[in-house]
Scaffold this active site. Structure first.
Site, PDB file in Angstrom:
ATOM      1  N   LYS A  13       0.694  -1.350   0.031  1.00  0.00           N
ATOM      2  CA  LYS A  13       0.058  -0.060   0.093  1.00  0.00           C
ATOM      3  C   LYS A  13       0.821   1.252  -0.164  1.00  0.00           C
ATOM      4  CE  LYS A  13      -4.173  -1.739   2.372  1.00  0.00           C
ATOM      5  NZ  LYS A  13      -4.934  -1.517   3.433  1.00  0.00           N
ATOM      6  N   ASP A  73      -9.738   1.951   4.584  1.00  0.00           N
ATOM      7  CA  ASP A  73     -10.190   0.966   4.701  1.00  0.00           C
ATOM      8  C   ASP A  73     -10.920   0.099   3.481  1.00  0.00           C
ATOM      9  OD1 ASP A  73     -10.859  -1.523   6.508  1.00  0.00           O
ATOM     10  OD2 ASP A  73     -12.866  -0.595   6.623  1.00  0.00           O
ATOM     11  N   HIS A 198      -9.797   0.048  -7.083  1.00  0.00           N
ATOM     12  CA  HIS A 198     -10.871   0.897  -6.198  1.00  0.00           C
ATOM     13  C   HIS A 198      -9.744   1.886  -5.414  1.00  0.00           C
ATOM     14  CE1 HIS A 198      -9.019  -2.643  -4.434  1.00  0.00           C
ATOM     15  NE2 HIS A 198      -9.544  -2.463  -3.219  1.00  0.00           N
TER      16      HIS A 198
END
Length: 217
Positions: A13, A73, A198
């Site tokens: 990430k 999240d 996303h």
């Protein structure tokens, strides 16, 4: 140089956000991870939505470090399971972060679902909270916002596959085929995934806010 904390221990990430910031041409922003700051207590994810969890993580990180903090999240929502696993995606099999167990449990639960009903989506909420935003009360202003807190969303529609394919992703990537693709998410290159995913969509939506932080520094 403005330091911005990405509140995660997931190296992939961190690399992804750095790529997105670099591709957007944002200068003067140094993205760091939790490994680069002193440890602080990390509260469990108890929110009812992706956004609530993202805001809580970013708020705690900004309050503990004094840095603007980003947290996300995300998870997979399966149409045939009424949107589950959703916010429980990372611990669907009972233990947080056990990617293989989560993936195979989901495949088992949807084994009898016909191809026409295997729609799914990856969903991400990403929050940017400044130290002032972390200290602010949780009461929204007249515009329904809390100064110093920004939340954006990204959605990636596709189909749930019947078996894993690919080695490039993590989590549920090997069993998710994006719309318009013949490959799984785990068969896409990092650049292809950044452009469509996303998380990529949500993080790109934060870029103007990162530029504003730099301008205000």
């Amino acid at each position: 140089m403005t330091r911005v904390l990405l509140a995660t221990r997931n190296a992939k990430k961190l690399t992804e956000l750095r790529r997105i910031v670099e591709a957007a041409g944002v200068d003067g922003v140094d993205i760091v991870g939790l490994a680069d700051v002193p440890e602080f207590p990390e509260a469990p994810e108890t929110g009812a939505t992706f956004a609530e969890n993202a805001i809580a993580k970013a708020r705690d990180a900004a309050a503990a470090t004094g840095l603007p903090a980003i947290a996300d999240d995300s998870g997979i929502t399966v149409d045939a399971l009424n949107g589950m696993p959703g916010i429980f995606s990372a611990r669907w099999a009972g233990r947080h972060g056990d990617d293989d167990a989560n993936l195979w449990l989901l495949l088992g639960q949807t084994a009898d679902v016909p191809d026409a009903r295997r729609g799914a989506a990856f969903v991400c909420a990403a929050a940017l909270v400044t130290p002032d935003g972390a200290a602010a009360p949780d009461t929204p202003d007249a515009d329904g916002e809390i100064p110093g807190r920004t939340v954006v969303h990204g959605t990636w529609r596709g189909t749930l596959l019947r078996e894993p394919r690919g080695e490039n992703g993590f989590g549920y990537d090997p069993i998710f085929q994006p719309e318009g693709e013949t490959r799984s998410s785990a068969e896409l290159s990092s650049e292809e995934k950044d452009a469509s995913s996303h998380r990529g969509r949500a993080l790109r939506a934060l870029v103007p806010h990162l530029q504003a932080l730099r301008a205000d520094a």
